[in-house]
Design a protein around this motif. Structure first.
Motif, PDB file in Angstrom:
ATOM      1  N   ILE A   1      43.527  12.762   1.816  1.00  0.00           N
ATOM      2  CA  ILE A   1      43.543  12.133   3.141  1.00  0.00           C
ATOM      3  C   ILE A   1      42.367  12.643   3.974  1.00  0.00           C
ATOM      4  O   ILE A   1      41.646  11.862   4.608  1.00  0.00           O
ATOM      5  N   VAL A   2      42.142  13.953   3.979  1.00  0.00           N
ATOM      6  CA  VAL A   2      41.055  14.541   4.760  1.00  0.00           C
ATOM      7  C   VAL A   2      39.701  14.045   4.245  1.00  0.00           C
ATOM      8  O   VAL A   2      38.828  13.655   5.037  1.00  0.00           O
ATOM      9  N   ILE A   3      39.506  14.036   2.933  1.00  0.00           N
ATOM     10  CA  ILE A   3      38.238  13.588   2.353  1.00  0.00           C
ATOM     11  C   ILE A   3      37.963  12.136   2.705  1.00  0.00           C
ATOM     12  O   ILE A   3      36.866  11.784   3.146  1.00  0.00           O
ATOM     13  N   VAL A   4      38.953  11.273   2.524  1.00  0.00           N
ATOM     14  CA  VAL A   4      38.759   9.843   2.809  1.00  0.00           C
ATOM     15  C   VAL A   4      38.540   9.631   4.302  1.00  0.00           C
ATOM     16  O   VAL A   4      37.710   8.811   4.704  1.00  0.00           O
ATOM     17  N   CYS A   5      39.245  10.371   5.130  1.00  0.00           N
ATOM     18  CA  CYS A   5      39.069  10.266   6.580  1.00  0.00           C
ATOM     19  C   CYS A   5      37.639  10.632   6.966  1.00  0.00           C
ATOM     20  O   CYS A   5      36.997   9.929   7.765  1.00  0.00           O
ATOM     21  N   ILE A   6      37.114  11.704   6.404  1.00  0.00           N
ATOM     22  CA  ILE A   6      35.746  12.135   6.704  1.00  0.00           C
ATOM     23  C   ILE A   6      34.739  11.115   6.159  1.00  0.00           C
ATOM     24  O   ILE A   6      33.805  10.715   6.860  1.00  0.00           O
ATOM     25  N   LEU A   7      34.929  10.690   4.906  1.00  0.00           N
ATOM     26  CA  LEU A   7      34.001   9.725   4.316  1.00  0.00           C
ATOM     27  C   LEU A   7      34.019   8.382   5.037  1.00  0.00           C
ATOM     28  O   LEU A   7      33.006   7.677   5.081  1.00  0.00           O
ATOM     29  N   SER A   8      35.156   8.025   5.614  1.00  0.00           N
ATOM     30  CA  SER A   8      35.263   6.731   6.278  1.00  0.00           C
ATOM     31  C   SER A   8      34.486   6.671   7.589  1.00  0.00           C
ATOM     32  O   SER A   8      34.376   5.609   8.195  1.00  0.00           O
ATOM     33  N   LYS A   9      33.948   7.782   8.037  1.00  0.00           N
ATOM     34  CA  LYS A   9      33.112   7.797   9.243  1.00  0.00           C
ATOM     35  C   LYS A   9      31.778   7.090   8.994  1.00  0.00           C
ATOM     36  O   LYS A   9      31.136   6.644   9.926  1.00  0.00           O
ATOM     37  N   VAL A  10      31.372   6.999   7.725  1.00  0.00           N
ATOM     38  CA  VAL A  10      30.154   6.283   7.343  1.00  0.00           C
ATOM     39  C   VAL A  10      30.553   4.850   7.003  1.00  0.00           C
ATOM     40  O   VAL A  10      31.439   4.635   6.167  1.00  0.00           O
ATOM     41  N   SER A  11      29.903   3.872   7.643  1.00  0.00           N
ATOM     42  CA  SER A  11      30.343   2.476   7.499  1.00  0.00           C
ATOM     43  C   SER A  11      30.305   1.981   6.050  1.00  0.00           C
ATOM     44  O   SER A  11      31.200   1.254   5.626  1.00  0.00           O
ATOM     45  N   VAL A  12      29.297   2.389   5.300  1.00  0.00           N
ATOM     46  CA  VAL A  12      29.213   1.963   3.891  1.00  0.00           C
ATOM     47  C   VAL A  12      30.384   2.530   3.094  1.00  0.00           C
ATOM     48  O   VAL A  12      31.001   1.827   2.291  1.00  0.00           O
ATOM     49  N   MET A  13      30.705   3.785   3.331  1.00  0.00           N
ATOM     50  CA  MET A  13      31.818   4.415   2.624  1.00  0.00           C
ATOM     51  C   MET A  13      33.149   3.811   3.058  1.00  0.00           C
ATOM     52  O   MET A  13      34.064   3.660   2.257  1.00  0.00           O
ATOM     53  N   ARG A  14      33.259   3.447   4.338  1.00  0.00           N
ATOM     54  CA  ARG A  14      34.497   2.831   4.830  1.00  0.00           C
ATOM     55  C   ARG A  14      34.761   1.532   4.063  1.00  0.00           C
ATOM     56  O   ARG A  14      35.885   1.264   3.649  1.00  0.00           O
ATOM     57  N   LYS A  15      33.734   0.766   3.827  1.00  0.00           N
ATOM     58  CA  LYS A  15      33.878  -0.485   3.070  1.00  0.00           C
ATOM     59  C   LYS A  15      34.188  -0.200   1.613  1.00  0.00           C
ATOM     60  O   LYS A  15      35.049  -0.843   1.009  1.00  0.00           O
ATOM     61  N   LEU A  16      33.505   0.774   1.038  1.00  0.00           N
ATOM     62  CA  LEU A  16      33.714   1.122  -0.367  1.00  0.00           C
ATOM     63  C   LEU A  16      35.124   1.656  -0.617  1.00  0.00           C
ATOM     64  O   LEU A  16      35.755   1.335  -1.620  1.00  0.00           O
ATOM     65  N   LEU A  17      35.650   2.445   0.318  1.00  0.00           N
ATOM     66  CA  LEU A  17      36.978   3.036   0.180  1.00  0.00           C
ATOM     67  C   LEU A  17      38.088   2.124   0.682  1.00  0.00           C
ATOM     68  O   LEU A  17      39.261   2.464   0.577  1.00  0.00           O
ATOM     69  N   GLY A  18      37.718   0.989   1.244  1.00  0.00           N
ATOM     70  CA  GLY A  18      38.713   0.017   1.691  1.00  0.00           C
ATOM     71  C   GLY A  18      39.491   0.479   2.902  1.00  0.00           C
ATOM     72  O   GLY A  18      40.656   0.111   3.063  1.00  0.00           O
TER      73      GLY A  18
END
Length: 132
Positions: free
Chosen positions: A111-128
């Motif tokens: 949860i913490v990793i995905v939350c941090i990565l989702s701050k980057v718009s490209v990663m937010r799209k990649l991680l859904g």
């Protein structure tokens, strides 16, 4: 209550085999084994029943659900890391201690990793991750 009974009926053989016959542990604990499938069904059913009414837990769960696809994508890597670098390998502790610890550490870490990565718009799209 019947779900708890079913869950315990699968947990007891896993613990007994893990303690007395660790060489056969993979026969009852691997992802695609019958006991694992039954436990997933029980947990899913329990959550379905629990989340039928709105309460503080359901509000919290709704916030976390936006990260579930990303958690699904990375959880295997996180679990592997936990076993190799935190526990020092597989089956270092008794199954009744090791499994709950790995579940809690991996869930929170993912949860913490995905939350941090989702701050980057490209990663937010990649991680859904939804923008809500």
């Amino acid at each position: 209550l019947y779900l708890f009974g079913i869950y315990m009926a699968t947990l007891i053989p896993i613990c007994v085999i893990g303690f007395y016959c660790p060489q056969y542990r993979s026969l009852v604990m691997d992802n695609l084994q019958l006991f694992s499938a039954i436990q997933v069904y029980v947990i899913f059913s329990a959550f379905q029943m629990f989340f039928t009414t709105e309460n503080s837990v359901t509000k919290w769960a709704k916030k976390i659900t936006r990260y579930t696809f990303g958690v699904y994508l990375i959880h295997v890597f996180v679990i592997e890391y936990i076993y190799m670098h935190i526990f020092g390998g597989y089956e270092t502790l008794h199954a009744s201690i090791e499994i709950p610890c790995v579940i809690m550490i991996s869930f929170i870490s993912c949860i913490v990793i995905v939350c941090i990565l989702s701050k980057v718009s490209v990663m937010r799209k990649l991680l859904g991750v939804s923008s809500k």
